[in-house]
Design a protein around this motif. Sequence first.
Motif, PDB file in Angstrom:
ATOM      1  N   PHE A  90     -22.469  44.973  66.449  1.00  0.00           N
ATOM      2  CA  PHE A  90     -23.841  45.398  66.159  1.00  0.00           C
ATOM      3  C   PHE A  90     -23.841  46.692  65.339  1.00  0.00           C
ATOM      4  O   PHE A  90     -24.593  46.821  64.366  1.00  0.00           O
ATOM      5  N   ILE A  91     -22.978  47.637  65.716  1.00  0.00           N
ATOM      6  CA  ILE A  91     -22.881  48.892  64.960  1.00  0.00           C
ATOM      7  C   ILE A  91     -22.428  48.612  63.527  1.00  0.00           C
ATOM      8  O   ILE A  91     -22.955  49.183  62.565  1.00  0.00           O
ATOM      9  N   ASN A 309     -14.283  38.581  67.709  1.00  0.00           N
ATOM     10  CA  ASN A 309     -14.702  39.945  67.388  1.00  0.00           C
ATOM     11  C   ASN A 309     -14.474  40.205  65.906  1.00  0.00           C
ATOM     12  O   ASN A 309     -13.359  40.513  65.478  1.00  0.00           O
ATOM     13  N   MET A 310     -15.502  40.082  65.102  1.00  0.00           N
ATOM     14  CA  MET A 310     -15.377  40.149  63.647  1.00  0.00           C
ATOM     15  C   MET A 310     -16.313  41.219  63.081  1.00  0.00           C
ATOM     16  O   MET A 310     -17.304  40.916  62.413  1.00  0.00           O
ATOM     17  N   ASP A 311     -16.018  42.483  63.355  1.00  0.00           N
ATOM     18  CA  ASP A 311     -16.863  43.582  62.872  1.00  0.00           C
ATOM     19  C   ASP A 311     -16.977  43.573  61.348  1.00  0.00           C
ATOM     20  O   ASP A 311     -18.069  43.644  60.782  1.00  0.00           O
ATOM     21  N   GLY A 312     -15.825  43.531  60.677  1.00  0.00           N
ATOM     22  CA  GLY A 312     -15.824  43.573  59.225  1.00  0.00           C
ATOM     23  C   GLY A 312     -16.522  42.382  58.601  1.00  0.00           C
ATOM     24  O   GLY A 312     -17.248  42.511  57.606  1.00  0.00           O
ATOM     25  N   THR A 313     -16.337  41.213  59.195  1.00  0.00           N
ATOM     26  CA  THR A 313     -16.975  39.996  58.678  1.00  0.00           C
ATOM     27  C   THR A 313     -18.486  40.066  58.827  1.00  0.00           C
ATOM     28  O   THR A 313     -19.232  39.715  57.907  1.00  0.00           O
ATOM     29  N   LEU A 315     -20.360  42.726  59.046  1.00  0.00           N
ATOM     30  CA  LEU A 315     -20.842  43.739  58.098  1.00  0.00           C
ATOM     31  C   LEU A 315     -20.930  43.155  56.687  1.00  0.00           C
ATOM     32  O   LEU A 315     -21.937  43.325  55.986  1.00  0.00           O
ATOM     33  N   TYR A 316     -19.893  42.460  56.276  1.00  0.00           N
ATOM     34  CA  TYR A 316     -19.843  41.873  54.927  1.00  0.00           C
ATOM     35  C   TYR A 316     -20.944  40.838  54.729  1.00  0.00           C
ATOM     36  O   TYR A 316     -21.595  40.799  53.677  1.00  0.00           O
ATOM     37  N   LEU A 338     -33.950  42.061  60.016  1.00  0.00           N
ATOM     38  CA  LEU A 338     -33.547  41.928  61.412  1.00  0.00           C
ATOM     39  C   LEU A 338     -33.023  40.520  61.679  1.00  0.00           C
ATOM     40  O   LEU A 338     -32.036  40.325  62.404  1.00  0.00           O
ATOM     41  N   LEU A 339     -33.673  39.515  61.060  1.00  0.00           N
ATOM     42  CA  LEU A 339     -33.197  38.138  61.177  1.00  0.00           C
ATOM     43  C   LEU A 339     -31.787  38.015  60.600  1.00  0.00           C
ATOM     44  O   LEU A 339     -30.924  37.349  61.188  1.00  0.00           O
ATOM     45  N   ILE A 340     -31.541  38.669  59.474  1.00  0.00           N
ATOM     46  CA  ILE A 340     -30.215  38.650  58.864  1.00  0.00           C
ATOM     47  C   ILE A 340     -29.183  39.282  59.801  1.00  0.00           C
ATOM     48  O   ILE A 340     -28.060  38.779  59.947  1.00  0.00           O
ATOM     49  N   VAL A 341     -29.573  40.369  60.461  1.00  0.00           N
ATOM     50  CA  VAL A 341     -28.678  41.035  61.414  1.00  0.00           C
ATOM     51  C   VAL A 341     -28.290  40.081  62.535  1.00  0.00           C
ATOM     52  O   VAL A 341     -27.110  39.942  62.889  1.00  0.00           O
ATOM     53  N   VAL A 342     -29.286  39.389  63.103  1.00  0.00           N
ATOM     54  CA  VAL A 342     -29.041  38.472  64.221  1.00  0.00           C
ATOM     55  C   VAL A 342     -28.140  37.323  63.779  1.00  0.00           C
ATOM     56  O   VAL A 342     -27.175  36.956  64.473  1.00  0.00           O
TER      57      VAL A 342
END
Length: 420
Positions: A90-91, A309-313, A315-316, A338-342
């Motif tokens: 999320f961060i 766990n795909m933080d970089g993915t 974010l990209y 926000l929809l894109i974030v989810v």
Amino acid sequence: MKLALHWQILIALALAALVGASVGPDTVVAGISVVAVLTFIGTLFLNALKMIVVPLVVSAIVTGVSKVGSAGGFERLGGKTLGYYLLTSFIAVLIGLFFVNALQPGVSDGPAPVLETNHEVMAAVEGKGAGDVVEVFLRMIPVNVVDAAAQGQMLGLIFFSLLFGFFMTRLQGELRQTLTRFWEGVFEVMMLITQLVMKFAPIGVFGLVAASIANTGFDQFGNLALFFATVTLALLVHALVVMPLILYFLGGVKNPWLHYQAMAPALLTAFSTSSSSSTLPVTLNALEKRAGVSNRVSSFVLPLGATVNMDGTALYECVAAIFIAQLFGVPLDWSTQLLIVVIALTTSIGVAGIPSASLVAISIILVAVGLPAEAIGLLLVVDRLLDMMRTTVNVFSDSVGAVVIARSEGESSVLTSKVF
């Protein structure tokens, strides 16, 4: 004096850049294609890593869960792991959202780009939608676990291994001891094979990177320089600011730099292979032998993290979707973002088992906000190097999670100077 492995890999990367820049895709020496030779060397190394992934993952999870044991240990460790994954992903998405809105890499005064359909890309994403994410989650319960292993469907394999390890702890007496010794033996053998494969890592890395540069060159990054810079900056902030803060405040690590030193071989391998799963044997070895995390924690946290766990993915995906919207002059209000974030959070986990996972994930986001999926072709110019970078961030986040959870479980020897 023998050079440490991470220095050997760094030298291999530098040599690969020189050799790759010096030859082209059609360069022939003594009647043999130079790129073909480099590709052969790199593929051998990559195949060796992939060869050990399935038995290593299964044995690591089974032994890890069996050591966690009953009395709430499994639930406690699992809750901490999933909580960490959700928090950092999320961060990461929020960081990507901030930078793509602040720098606006897709905003220009010129006309929207003309799309040239890339047939390979469209074949990967054609007809994909939110239903495909559901389909991937269905694969968490494999019909045939042997087939899941053969197909590399890691979610299904991890689910089965978690179940097997958990119910193994419910056995009594000799049966439990026999199974425990067996899986511990398998795991130790796989770690020995991993150490053997890693002796050839500098050669394999050289082949992989040199072949990639020889085929694509450095000029491929010019047209989308600002987008490339935006993603790179966001990934760096996550890896060099957020992760050390998590190590310091959540993990109680007073000197986070020690962790970068410990994980150097794994991070360089991740950068070279662009695969969290293929890097998993190296990550496990570095975390246990160099960072001092127990097998009990690492064998539970890392295999799960390498898949979900795909933080970089994440974010990209977020940056790419909003970048394309900016290119086409499509305004996105905060509810749409926000929809894109989810969706980015969901697909970074859910589409891990689909070929061309990031392309599929981005196509799902684009369709959800009414943008043409063909626009993905624009990203291919810089996707290869960004893939290497985001995989490195994924692997580092997994390792940080293992350190934080190990410290929360009372492991005091993690990341002490005497580990090195």
